[in-house]
Design a protein around this motif. Structure first.
Motif, PDB file in Angstrom:
ATOM      1  N   TYR A 117       0.857  -1.185   0.000  1.00 26.38           N
ATOM      2  CA  TYR A 117       0.000   0.000   0.000  1.00 26.38           C
ATOM      3  C   TYR A 117       0.894   1.236   0.000  1.00 26.38           C
ATOM      4  O   TYR A 117       1.774   1.366   0.862  1.00 26.38           O
ATOM      5  CB  TYR A 117      -0.887   0.045   1.251  1.00 26.38           C
ATOM      6  N   VAL A 118       0.661   2.136  -0.933  1.00 24.32           N
ATOM      7  CA  VAL A 118       1.429   3.377  -1.012  1.00 24.32           C
ATOM      8  C   VAL A 118       0.449   4.542  -0.884  1.00 24.32           C
ATOM      9  O   VAL A 118      -0.459   4.694  -1.709  1.00 24.32           O
ATOM     10  CB  VAL A 118       2.205   3.484  -2.333  1.00 24.32           C
ATOM     11  N   PHE A 119       0.629   5.360   0.142  1.00 22.63           N
ATOM     12  CA  PHE A 119      -0.242   6.494   0.399  1.00 22.63           C
ATOM     13  C   PHE A 119       0.348   7.746  -0.253  1.00 22.63           C
ATOM     14  O   PHE A 119       1.422   8.213   0.144  1.00 22.63           O
ATOM     15  CB  PHE A 119      -0.405   6.712   1.901  1.00 22.63           C
ATOM     16  N   ALA A 120      -0.377   8.280  -1.240  1.00 27.17           N
ATOM     17  CA  ALA A 120       0.130   9.447  -1.960  1.00 27.17           C
ATOM     18  C   ALA A 120       0.221  10.668  -1.057  1.00 27.17           C
ATOM     19  O   ALA A 120       1.091  11.534  -1.267  1.00 27.17           O
ATOM     20  CB  ALA A 120      -0.773   9.755  -3.157  1.00 27.17           C
ATOM     21  N   ALA A 121      -0.634  10.751  -0.040  1.00 25.45           N
ATOM     22  CA  ALA A 121      -0.679  11.948   0.811  1.00 25.45           C
ATOM     23  C   ALA A 121       0.649  12.224   1.500  1.00 25.45           C
ATOM     24  O   ALA A 121       1.062  13.385   1.637  1.00 25.45           O
ATOM     25  CB  ALA A 121      -1.795  11.810   1.844  1.00 25.45           C
ATOM     26  N   ASP A 122       1.333  11.173   1.939  1.00 23.68           N
ATOM     27  CA  ASP A 122       2.603  11.387   2.647  1.00 23.68           C
ATOM     28  C   ASP A 122       3.709  10.432   2.207  1.00 23.68           C
ATOM     29  O   ASP A 122       4.804  10.452   2.766  1.00 23.68           O
ATOM     30  CB  ASP A 122       2.394  11.265   4.162  1.00 23.68           C
ATOM     31  N   GLY A 123       3.404   9.576   1.210  1.00 18.33           N
ATOM     32  CA  GLY A 123       4.412   8.674   0.685  1.00 18.33           C
ATOM     33  C   GLY A 123       4.664   7.434   1.509  1.00 18.33           C
ATOM     34  O   GLY A 123       5.550   6.634   1.175  1.00 18.33           O
ATOM     35  N   GLU A 124       3.908   7.240   2.582  1.00 14.61           N
ATOM     36  CA  GLU A 124       4.146   6.057   3.427  1.00 14.61           C
ATOM     37  C   GLU A 124       3.834   4.779   2.647  1.00 14.61           C
ATOM     38  O   GLU A 124       2.834   4.697   1.921  1.00 14.61           O
ATOM     39  CB  GLU A 124       3.295   6.103   4.692  1.00 14.61           C
ATOM     40  N   VAL A 125       4.705   3.801   2.816  1.00 18.09           N
ATOM     41  CA  VAL A 125       4.523   2.490   2.195  1.00 18.09           C
ATOM     42  C   VAL A 125       4.349   1.457   3.301  1.00 18.09           C
ATOM     43  O   VAL A 125       5.202   1.334   4.194  1.00 18.09           O
ATOM     44  CB  VAL A 125       5.735   2.113   1.316  1.00 18.09           C
ATOM     45  N   LEU A 126       3.231   0.741   3.252  1.00 20.05           N
ATOM     46  CA  LEU A 126       2.961  -0.319   4.219  1.00 20.05           C
ATOM     47  C   LEU A 126       2.760  -1.627   3.474  1.00 20.05           C
ATOM     48  O   LEU A 126       2.278  -1.644   2.333  1.00 20.05           O
ATOM     49  CB  LEU A 126       1.697  -0.007   5.038  1.00 20.05           C
TER      50      LEU A 126
END
Length: 246
Positions: free
Chosen positions: A186-195
């Protein structure tokens, strides 16, 4: 231990938006209605979609799941006060006498350890009133679902209100039948976090499941096709006999 996609608060919060089509639950709702079930135990309830559908129809529902983050999401939904939520596995349940026990989606397959699987079936049987039924699904190994678990086939970007764009894909990690392991990213565009979330499923043959049910005191009434996934799933319907085992 729950997989990260269910146990991590940020991932549990987006589980429903990433999988909004829950037509797979229609068959469970119909079964509850057709059987006249007034008391249901939902094992592996996740974010509570089925539990809330049944509770809205006046059914007394107990819902249990080992992932606290998912249970927290469920508890925050409209109508959640109609359901008794339990964090844990079947060993955490109070004494029950329900008419129907459900295990939807990958719940049954996620119990990979044979001892834990037997404990789960025993717990389901003990929670049922005599004559009550257990229904669950499991993927047919012959369909080889894992062959589609790769980035090319699963990559997508979903825009979620209040969250933003989330990029997701799944990849096969290890194939040692009957165990199949895979990883969601999962890559969150809002802050770039990758889980990431790693999962392992156990692919059981039909005869194996039937034998497991019989050894735990169930009578197998039917093995059906999943209406929304013909030829890919077994749906088992088993009954706790009216009289106890010898």
């Amino acid at each position: 231990m729950a997989d990260e996609c269910f146990g991590h608060p940020r991932l549990a919060a987006i589980y429903d938006p990433l999988d909004p089509d829950r037509r797979d639950l229609d068959a469970y709702v119909r079964l509850a209605e057709e059987s006249g079930a007034r008391r249901v135990l939902d094992i592996g309830c996740g974010t509570g979609v089925l539990a809330l559908l049944l509770a809205a129809r006046g059914v007394d529902v107990v819902a249990v799941d080992p992932a606290r983050a998912s249970v927290d999401v469920a508890r925050a939904k409209p109508g959640a006060g109609r359901v008794r939520w339990v964090h844990g596995d079947v060993s955490a349940l109070p004494p029950l006498a329900v008419d129907l026990v459900t295990m939807t989606a990958n719940v049954a397959q996620a119990v990979v350890d044979p001892g834990a699987w037997r404990s789960t079936l025993d717990g389901a049987r003990d929670a049922l009133a005599p004559g009550g039924r257990l229904v669950f699904e499991t993927r047919d190994p012959a369909a080889r679902a894992w062959e589609g678990w790769n980035r090319d086939a699963t990559h997508r970007v979903t825009t979620i209100p209040g969250v933003g764009a989330v990029e997701t894909w799944v990849e096969l990690v290890d194939l040692r039948p009957p165990l199949v392991s895979f990883r969601w990213t999962y890559v969150f565009a809002a802050d770039g976090e990758v889980l990431t979330s790693d999962s392992t499923l156990r692919f059981r043959e039909r005869r194996e499941v039937e034998a497991d049910l019989a050894s735990c005191g169930f009578v197998v009434e039917d093995v059906r096709d999943a209406p929304d996934r013909p030829g890919r799933e077994f749906v088992f319907l088993a009954r706790r006999p009216e009289t106890p085992r010898d």
